[in-house]
Design a protein around this motif. Structure first.
Motif, PDB file in Angstrom:
ATOM      1  N   VAL A   1      39.586  37.027  41.236  1.00  0.00           N
ATOM      2  CA  VAL A   1      39.446  38.019  42.085  1.00  0.00           C
ATOM      3  C   VAL A   1      40.956  38.158  42.770  1.00  0.00           C
ATOM      4  O   VAL A   1      41.115  37.578  43.706  1.00  0.00           O
ATOM      5  CB  VAL A   1      37.995  37.144  43.185  1.00  0.00           C
TER       6      VAL A   1
ATOM      7  N   THR B   1      40.912  32.819  43.717  1.00  0.00           N
ATOM      8  CA  THR B   1      41.233  33.792  44.028  1.00  0.00           C
ATOM      9  C   THR B   1      42.430  34.074  44.421  1.00  0.00           C
ATOM     10  O   THR B   1      43.247  33.200  44.120  1.00  0.00           O
ATOM     11  CB  THR B   1      41.544  33.394  45.475  1.00  0.00           C
TER      12      THR B   1
ATOM     13  N   ILE C   1      33.213  36.551  46.227  1.00  0.00           N
ATOM     14  CA  ILE C   1      32.864  35.418  45.297  1.00  0.00           C
ATOM     15  C   ILE C   1      31.402  34.607  45.947  1.00  0.00           C
ATOM     16  O   ILE C   1      30.140  34.416  45.185  1.00  0.00           O
ATOM     17  CB  ILE C   1      33.878  34.799  45.128  1.00  0.00           C
TER      18      ILE C   1
ATOM     19  N   MET D   1      42.587  39.094  50.727  1.00  0.00           N
ATOM     20  CA  MET D   1      42.080  38.040  51.405  1.00  0.00           C
ATOM     21  C   MET D   1      40.642  38.115  52.694  1.00  0.00           C
ATOM     22  O   MET D   1      41.332  38.950  52.874  1.00  0.00           O
ATOM     23  CB  MET D   1      42.701  36.662  52.259  1.00  0.00           C
TER      24      MET D   1
ATOM     25  N   ALA E   1      40.175  28.031  46.192  1.00  0.00           N
ATOM     26  CA  ALA E   1      41.103  29.388  47.250  1.00  0.00           C
ATOM     27  C   ALA E   1      42.135  29.208  47.915  1.00  0.00           C
ATOM     28  O   ALA E   1      42.301  27.812  48.197  1.00  0.00           O
ATOM     29  CB  ALA E   1      39.436  29.484  47.845  1.00  0.00           C
TER      30      ALA E   1
ATOM     31  N   GLN F   1      37.346  39.562  49.102  1.00  0.00           N
ATOM     32  CA  GLN F   1      37.646  38.705  47.992  1.00  0.00           C
ATOM     33  C   GLN F   1      36.637  37.591  47.531  1.00  0.00           C
ATOM     34  O   GLN F   1      36.205  37.148  46.680  1.00  0.00           O
ATOM     35  CB  GLN F   1      39.089  38.354  47.777  1.00  0.00           C
ATOM     36  N   GLU F   2      36.783  36.808  49.257  1.00  0.00           N
ATOM     37  CA  GLU F   2      35.702  35.542  49.381  1.00  0.00           C
ATOM     38  C   GLU F   2      34.460  35.659  49.327  1.00  0.00           C
ATOM     39  O   GLU F   2      33.953  35.894  48.869  1.00  0.00           O
ATOM     40  CB  GLU F   2      36.625  34.790  50.233  1.00  0.00           C
TER      41      GLU F   2
END
Length: 265
Positions: free
Chosen positions: A177, A202, A188, A181, A49, A184-185
């Motif tokens: 991915v 990311t 996942i 911001m 990340a 996407q986290e």
């Protein structure tokens, strides 16, 4: 390197630090490639990340973002010179070459994947960006096994279920991915076990640059840490809040964190 030793070795080689409440793993572009390669070869999942000033703002309000960054298998690289400065202020050994944007590492990563015959799956962009971006990748990295889907879908509906099925069938080694911001986290965090032991990376809006639909900042601006000026000038309506408002909010957050630390001392 075995499954039992990969994470332990990498955690010693690339330690993470707390920087005003944010987890940071100072790494160069070469370090990130080493991390991904070690995990893929060990058949062990990892998550790469990024953190920048905008991410510090997201960190305050997004529980899933904080949770993902706190996982033991997550490496949070520095994406922005202000984070290097904050690391130094916090006593963390960060250097200029620890500032790594996705544009700095994406092509070396894709070439490594082609050389080692890894399967890559890229989630991100509109349907047009996805088509143009993957065509550009296949042209520039011959032999790379790559597939992907548009990043604009609802993870909770049938389209989201279809993405999960495609991932399970494709069995990628690396999943890129790029859903923005925060979003996407969260994706996942919810789907990291769908394709174990893939490595998740990311990548934000990187596919837009690869596709050529968004102008790419000159790399010299990246080395000076002023890419934000290029992005803001290219699309002020999209970035004015991120670059003109959020830094002041983050500054206030950091000042409050320092005062708390001083009281504890």
């Amino acid at each position: 390197m075995t499954v039992d030793t990969a994470s332990a070795y990498l955690s010693r080689r690339f330690p993470s630090y707390d920087v005003f409440g944010a987890r940071i793993t100072p790494t160069t572009a070469h370090d990130l490639l080493e991390i991904v390669r070690a995990h893929v070869e060990a058949s062990e999942q990892c998550i790469v990340a990024s953190q920048n000033l905008h991410g510090l703002r997201v960190l305050q309000d997004d529980l899933a973002f904080r949770t993902l960054h706190g996982l033991p298998e997550t490496y949070v690289h520095i994406d922005g010179m202000p984070i290097v400065g904050l690391c130094r202020l916090a006593g963390v050994p960060a250097r200029r070459d620890h500032r790594v944007t996705v544009l700095d590492v994406i092509w070396p990563l894709l070439h490594l994947a082609a050389t080692l015959r890894w399967r890559v799956f890229w989630i991100g962009g509109t349907a047009t960006v996805q088509r143009l971006g993957l065509a550009a990748v296949r042209s520039r990295v011959p032999g790379l096994e790559v597939d992907g889907v548009c990043g604009y879908f609802d993870p909770g509906d049938e389209a989201g279920a279809d993405v999960a099925r495609r991932l399970a069938e494709y069995r990628p080694h690396v999943v890129l991915v790029g859903m923005g911001m925060g979003r996407q986290e969260r994706w996942i965090l919810s789907h990291r076990h769908t394709v174990a032991p893939a490595c998740f990376f990311t990548v934000g809006a990187c596919l837009e640059y690869v596709a050529g639909t968004t102008p790419t900042p000159p790399r010299w601006m990246g080395r000076l840490g002023i890419e934000w000026l290029f992005r803001f000038a290219a699309d002020p309506a999209r970035f004015w809040r991120r670059y003109l408002v959020e830094p002041w909010l983050v500054a206030g957050m950091i000042l409050r964190a320092r005062r708390r630390e001083e009281r504890v001392r």
